[in-house]
Design an enzyme around this catalytic site. Structure first.
Site, PDB file in Angstrom:
ATOM      1  N   ASP A  34      -6.791  -1.468  -4.796  1.00  0.00           N
ATOM      2  CA  ASP A  34      -7.911  -1.145  -3.902  1.00  0.00           C
ATOM      3  C   ASP A  34      -8.863  -0.148  -4.560  1.00  0.00           C
ATOM      4  O   ASP A  34     -10.081  -0.269  -4.444  1.00  0.00           O
ATOM      5  CB  ASP A  34      -7.395  -0.560  -2.585  1.00  0.00           C
ATOM      6  CG  ASP A  34      -6.528  -1.527  -1.805  1.00  0.00           C
ATOM      7  OD1 ASP A  34      -6.684  -2.753  -1.979  1.00  0.00           O
ATOM      8  OD2 ASP A  34      -5.687  -1.051  -1.013  1.00  0.00           O
TER       9      ASP A  34
ATOM     10  N   ASP B 185       0.865  -1.178   0.000  1.00  0.00           N
ATOM     11  CA  ASP B 185       0.000   0.000   0.000  1.00  0.00           C
ATOM     12  C   ASP B 185       0.897   1.221   0.000  1.00  0.00           C
ATOM     13  O   ASP B 185       1.969   1.212   0.614  1.00  0.00           O
ATOM     14  CB  ASP B 185      -0.904   0.014   1.235  1.00  0.00           C
ATOM     15  CG  ASP B 185      -2.019  -1.022   1.176  1.00  0.00           C
ATOM     16  OD1 ASP B 185      -2.408  -1.405   0.060  1.00  0.00           O
ATOM     17  OD2 ASP B 185      -2.506  -1.422   2.242  1.00  0.00           O
TER      18      ASP B 185
END
Length: 186
Positions: free
Chosen positions: A150, A136
């Site tokens: 995402d 991330d």
């Protein structure tokens, strides 16, 4: 009652139209490649370095390894998220045979590309064994740190809700049209 031509064009044109599997695969492939490329770039250029401010401290690029789901939920159950992502891929592959709707093809393509992006991390990143941590790097202050997979999943899910609310079906038809056909057959 027939569907307006504009709505028919948007939803895919009904059962007589073309299957939209190539569009689904193109959207999935593009979203997957963008996600993979972005993760490779940020790991190579930003990992183990201070965050890069994009919009002050409100939006930063900060590499984090996330073994859990969104918002780092379920960090101890990484294997479960791997199975969920694999199940999403299988479910979309099964739905594809019924796919004649352009918006549904885009939605499912985004969902598939995002699922494959995070599944790739789960399979090939440390610690391995179907328990790899997802990379991330998009940090929004007070919200979350996420990646482009995402975002693809979020956008695909939002489009699925929109298609459902509009009554658009996978086959390009409309939900109320199908209900009317069923009622007439009784």
């Amino acid at each position: 009652m027939s569907e307006p031509s504009g709505a028919a064009a948007i939803s895919g044109g009904g059962q007589g139209g073309k299957r939209r599997v190539p569009l689904l695969l193109a959207v999935a492939g593009l979203s997957y490649l963008i996600d993979l490329g972005s993760k490779l770039a940020v790991v190579a250029g930003l990992e183990n370095r201070p965050a890069v401010q994009v919009i002050g401290s409100w939006l930063e690029l900060r590499v984090m390894r996330n073994p859990g789901a969104a918002f780092s939920i379920g960090e101890a159950t990484t294997f479960v998220f791997t199975l969920i992502a694999a199940s999403v891929v299988v479910a979309i592959a099964r739905l594809a045979r019924k796919l004649y709707s352009t918006p549904w093809a885009i939605a499912l393509g985004l969902l598939l590309g995002g699922a494959l992006g995070n599944l790739t991390d789960r399979l090939f990143r440390s610690p391995g064994g179907l328990q790899g941590a997802v990379v991330d790097f998009i940090s929004v202050r007070g919200f979350s740190v996420m990646n482009l997979a995402d975002w693809a999943i979020f956008c695909g899910g939002t489009l699925i809700v929109f298609c459902t609310l509009r009554g658009w079906e996978l086959d390009g038809g409309r939900a109320e049209a199908g209900a009317a056909r069923s009622a007439g057959a009784v």
